[in-house]
Design a protein around this motif. Structure first.
Motif, PDB file in Angstrom:
ATOM      1  N   ARG A  49     -65.687   8.269 -78.383  1.00  0.00           N
ATOM      2  CA  ARG A  49     -66.316   8.090 -77.068  1.00  0.00           C
ATOM      3  C   ARG A  49     -67.803   7.775 -77.164  1.00  0.00           C
ATOM      4  N   ASN A  60     -62.010  11.859 -78.713  1.00  0.00           N
ATOM      5  CA  ASN A  60     -63.391  12.347 -78.575  1.00  0.00           C
ATOM      6  C   ASN A  60     -64.336  11.684 -79.566  1.00  0.00           C
ATOM      7  N   GLU A  61     -63.873  11.500 -80.818  1.00  0.00           N
ATOM      8  CA  GLU A  61     -64.761  10.977 -81.852  1.00  0.00           C
ATOM      9  C   GLU A  61     -65.141   9.520 -81.626  1.00  0.00           C
ATOM     10  N   GLU A 108     -63.995   9.907 -68.581  1.00  0.00           N
ATOM     11  CA  GLU A 108     -63.531  11.289 -68.513  1.00  0.00           C
ATOM     12  C   GLU A 108     -62.040  11.345 -68.799  1.00  0.00           C
ATOM     13  N   GLU A 109     -61.656  12.408 -69.483  1.00  0.00           N
ATOM     14  CA  GLU A 109     -60.234  12.701 -69.645  1.00  0.00           C
ATOM     15  C   GLU A 109     -59.814  13.593 -68.484  1.00  0.00           C
TER      16      GLU A 109
END
Length: 561
Positions: A507, A504-505, A547-548
């Motif tokens: 992206r 996330n950090e 997207e994950e």
């Protein structure tokens, strides 16, 4: 009877005379004390109050006394001081210094009733009394009065243990004395505050590395910091003696800029402004200064002039000039490099395209039958040519992206045949080496042609970057899938892989220029791939995002029809 009546009259006259004389004596004592106070201008605020407390005790013929400050907002008493005699007699170990009005007893009535309170029999029962702690000085008689300032109670003074009863005369004398004392003490306190303020101001202004000064509304210079000498070569006395000296040292080429600034300030005095200009120092050196001025107002809103701060920025200006020169040189070199890169990419593509076409003809048997060994060699050579073409296309795209001049020429192309199949063939050796499975389970591509309106070279660059990242960062034994959905006015496409998900950090920097998301062990290139990919999609009128999803992550993007 006549003689006896006359004797009583004489006694009354003598008593009246005695009272008048006693009152005159008290007045003289009070005036003498106030005169002494008026001569204590060199003493501190605390020294004046201490002296005043002892004089109040003497004036009322008391033995003890105290002064408490009072705050009408918080309703709190704060002890200033008990008289010296009290401190000797008091046996309380932990002395309280702050009291709330509601918790005070008889001595708080002076505030509650806002008048003097006399208690000539303190030990006697009294509904207002709340007692005092063990060890407290014994009170026999007590009198205290509130001290007013602008109709607000600001303090209370109390005296006690006079040998005779306190009277209204004591109240009047103490009230008059305290009015005079408080005026003198407050004047000294205000002067002390001003002195402290001046000391703080001088400690800051005099030691400042910047040249600070204060200009009055009439143009006179009220204050000038010593640092003026370091910046200009002129000292404080020269600037204070000649207010126009400031204007006279402005560089001739910057005079108009300076005077425009001064004229604007006179009209728009409520604003803070900043300009930069040059000055000529006393030893004829040229310096750049950053000049900031702001208005100064009194508490009543009256303009007191302007505060000016001048900072030497000569070194900064020199560095800025060198930086501009360096940037211009770098831009020139970059332009040459990018031009050369575009020319090389274009020159390489032309023969490679010809070679690719010839190899396809060979594979189709246009030049005759080839045995299995020759066929495999031609097939391998075709893959290598396509890979070199991909590298050339990437170089061309990155050169355009760096220059911010990405040009897109759209055409009708078959997504499967012209893009995806060629990309899969281009990476076939890496796919085989890492045992990667290719799947389209995220979206069913029809068996027929999938026609999209896009630039072939740029759309291929998008898929090349997405497939290359999936292969590079996904690891071995993963699945790479590509998806396709028709949404009436646009196509939704994706490239999915079952490898590690992007954290996330990281992206937020996925699509930034020179952004890197992989670990150091597998990073290659300069981080332009996803930035270029986003630029291409945006130029086509679409959007791209990450997207994950279940079992992995996917890049989704749209293309308008």
């Amino acid at each position: 009877m006549q003689d006896e009546r006359k004797t009583r009259e004489e006694l009354l006259q003598e008593l009246s005379h005695y009272r008048r004389q006693a009152e005159r004596n008290l007045n003289e004592m009070r005036l003498s004390s106030l005169f002494k106070l008026s001569q204590m201008n060199h003493r501190s605020h605390n020294e004046v109050l201490d002296f005043g407390l002892e004089e109040a005790i003497n004036l009322t013929e008391s033995k003890i006394g105290y002064i408490y400050y009072y705050d009408e907002d918080t309703k709190n008493f704060t002890l200033y001081s008990w008289s010296a005699s009290v401190m000797i007699q008091c046996a309380i170990i932990e002395k309280q210094s702050i009291y709330q009005l509601e918790k005070t007893g008889l001595w708080g009535e002076a505030v509650r009733q806002r008048k003097a309170i006399i208690t000539n029999d303190y030990p006697a029962p009294n509904p207002y009394k709340k007692g005092y702690p063990d060890g407290h000085v014994q009170l026999i008689r007590h009198m205290n009065i509130p001290i007013f300032n602008n109709e607000k109670i600001v303090a209370v003074i109390g005296v006690g243990n006079k040998d005779t009863d306190y009277t209204e005369s004591d109240v009047v004398q103490l009230q008059l004395f305290m009015d005079g004392l408080w005026n003198i003490a407050e004047k000294i306190r205000a002067e002390e505050e001003v002195l402290k303020s001046e000391q703080k101001f001088k400690a800051v202004a005099d030691l400042s590395c910047d040249w600070e000064y204060w200009i009055a509304p009439n143009g006179d210079m009220i204050y000038c910091s010593p640092s003026c000498h370091l910046l200009t070569g002129y000292d404080q006395k020269e600037f204070l003696a000649k207010g126009s000296l400031t204007q006279s040292i402005v560089h001739p080429q910057d005079v108009n800029t300076y005077y425009d600034h001064v004229e604007y300030d006179e009209k728009q005095s409520a604003q803070q402004r900043e300009i930069t200009f040059r000055i000529v120092t006393k030893d004829s050196k040229e310096k750049w200064i950053c000049h900031v001025c702001r208005p100064i107002y009194s508490e009543k809103g009256e303009c007191l002039g302007r505060r000016v701060s001048n900072r030497d920025i000569t070194d900064r200006k020199r560095d800025e000039a060198l930086l501009l020169q360096s940037n211009a040189e770098i831009r020139r070199l970059n332009e040459n490099i990018l031009t050369m890169l575009r020319m090389m990419s274009h020159d390489i593509r032309s023969p490679l395209l010809t070679m690719s076409a010839t190899l396809k003809l060979l594979q189709r048997g246009h030049y005759g039958h080839m045995d299995e060994s020759a066929t495999n060699t031609v097939k391998d050579l075709t893959i290598r040519v396509h890979r070199i073409l991909g590298i050339a296309d990437d170089c061309l795209g990155k050169a355009h992206a760096v220059k911010d001049s990405l040009a897109v020429q759209k055409q009708q192309i078959d997504l499967r045949q012209d893009i995806i199949e060629e990309i899969i063939e281009e990476f076939s050796s890496e796919i085989q080496k890492k045992n990667i499975s290719i799947d389209n389970r995220l979206g069913s591509i029809p068996t027929g042609a999938v026609i999209v309106n896009a630039s072939k070279i740029w759309l291929k660059s998008v898929y090349r970057n997405l497939f290359k990242n999936a292969i590079k960062y996904g690891g071995e034994n993963i699945t790479i899938a590509y998806g396709y959905e028709d949404h009436v006015t646009f196509y939704k496409l994706c490239v999915f892989n079952t490898g590690p998900v992007i954290p996330n950090e990281k992206r937020d920097i996925l699509f930034t220029k020179f952004g890197r998301v992989g670990d150091g062990s597998v990073q290659e290139g300069v981080g332009m791939g996803l930035f270029l990919t986003k630029e291409v999609i945006n130029q086509h009128g679409g959007e791209i995002w990450y997207e994950e999803i279940e079992h992995g992550g996917a890049f989704f993007f749209t293309l308008p029809k």
